[in-house]
Design an enzyme around this catalytic site. Structure first.
Site, PDB file in Angstrom:
ATOM      1  N   LYS A 139       0.845  -1.200   0.000  1.00  0.00           N
ATOM      2  CA  LYS A 139       0.000   0.000   0.000  1.00  0.00           C
ATOM      3  C   LYS A 139       0.876   1.244   0.000  1.00  0.00           C
ATOM      4  O   LYS A 139       1.745   1.407   0.867  1.00  0.00           O
ATOM      5  CB  LYS A 139      -0.831   0.012   1.285  1.00  0.00           C
ATOM      6  CG  LYS A 139      -2.317  -0.160   1.042  1.00  0.00           C
ATOM      7  CD  LYS A 139      -3.019  -0.174   2.375  1.00  0.00           C
ATOM      8  CE  LYS A 139      -4.468   0.166   2.238  1.00  0.00           C
ATOM      9  NZ  LYS A 139      -5.139   0.179   3.533  1.00  0.00           N
TER      10      LYS A 139
HETATM   11  O1  G3P Z   1      -9.294   0.869   4.274  1.00  0.00           O
HETATM   12  C1  G3P Z   1      -9.166   2.171   4.788  1.00  0.00           C
HETATM   13  C2  G3P Z   1      -9.696   2.236   6.161  1.00  0.00           C
HETATM   14  O2  G3P Z   1      -8.991   1.453   7.052  1.00  0.00           O
HETATM   15  C3  G3P Z   1      -9.927   3.594   6.700  1.00  0.00           C
HETATM   16  O3  G3P Z   1     -11.110   3.490   7.376  1.00  0.00           O
HETATM   17  O4  G3P Z   1     -12.912   4.129   8.875  1.00  0.00           O
HETATM   18  O5  G3P Z   1     -10.538   4.805   9.378  1.00  0.00           O
HETATM   19  O6  G3P Z   1     -11.768   5.868   7.530  1.00  0.00           O
HETATM   20  P1  G3P Z   1     -11.609   4.634   8.357  1.00  0.00           P
END
Ligand code: G3P
Length: 272
Positions: A94
């Protein structure tokens, strides 16, 4: 359509894999940190190897670099790939699409993606918030691009003065109906994560771009369903959101009734 689990927790990943409908794993430093705090991980190398092993061959596992300039990112990506891809041949690295705010050159991520692609290391371009970022990442050779749907929803809601909890569904239709022109245009006209996803999908289709779109930062099942409808090749969602995908109160009510009626109809005789 594929479903990935967005988690750094080995127990969640193991359980999700046992359902037979989860096709990969995405992690990031925040998820690994959360798992680390919860579990008291001692050997991170061993732990991430186990995640790759549990996912198994054919189910990609995205592991993120921590460097922010091209040279560091390429170096770290090669180390990650060499260390972990031997486990189950499923590692994807990533790379953040932009390094603006940290490095002088905001193209460090894009340059790293180009170099890694030319070395045959598959990349998932992360932190995608605009269709143009997705296009640049795909042009640089990313195999996957990850628009962060939930974080776009957060941004729009914050800017619009809407109170919300992280897991709340975001009703963009009502927002569009009530917003004035300024409010409609502040984020290049993109007023939700789903709108971002739709615009990326349309742009990729225009040019026959092969990079797969991972709908990421998914917060609830309705957003997952809308991502599916919008044609995301992959949805990556937290454990709880995937669990909720099987649920409906009428299904629950229905199965209870079937079980009761099966007893009354002496169904068990059929199976003896
Ligand atoms: O895959 C990306 C993710 O982990 C981010 O999620 O909910 O932290 O915006 P969030």
């Amino acid at each position: 359509m594929q479903i990935f689990i967005d988690s750094g927790d080995i127990d969640e990943i193991r359980e999700a894999m046992s359902w037979g409908v989860v096709d990969g794993v995405t992690t990031n430093p925040s998820l690994v940190r959360a798992a680390s705090l919860k579990r008291g991980i001692v050997d991170l190398k061993e732990y991430l190897s186990e995640i790759c092993n549990v996912a198994g061959r054919g189910r990609p596992v995205s592991l993120e670099v921590m460097g922010t300039n091209c040279e560091q990112m390429v170096k770290e990506a090669k180390i990650i790939y060499d260390k972990f891809n031997t486990v189950a041949k499923n590692v994807v690295v990533k790379i953040p699409v932009t390094t603006k705010g940290i490095e002088e050159d905001e193209f460090e991520g894009i340059k790293a993606i180009r170099q890694l692609d030319s070395r045959g290391i598959p990349v998932n371009a992360t932190l995608i918030m605009t269709p143009m970022q997705a296009m640049l990442a795909a042009k640089a050779g990313a195999k996957y691009v990850s628009p962060f749907l939930g974080r776009i929803d957060d941004y729009v809601r914050q800017k619009s003065g809407i109170n919300f909890k992280k897991e709340d569904y975001f009703d963009t239709t009502t927002l569009r109906r009530n917003a004035n022109d300024d409010a409609l245009n502040f984020n290049e006209g993109i007023l939700s994560g789903i709108e971002l996803l739709l615009r990326i999908r349309k742009s990729f289709a225009n040019y026959n771009i092969k990079a797969k779109v991972i709908a990421a930062s998914i917060r609830n099942t309705r957003q997952a369903e809308e991502s599916m409808e919008a044609g995301a090749e992959i949805i990556t969602a937290p454990y709880e959101v995937i669990k909720n995908m099987t649920l409906h109160t009428k299904s629950e009510e229905g199965i209870k009734l079937f079980v009761e009626d099966a007893k009354k109809a002496k169904y068990s005789e059929l199976f003896s």
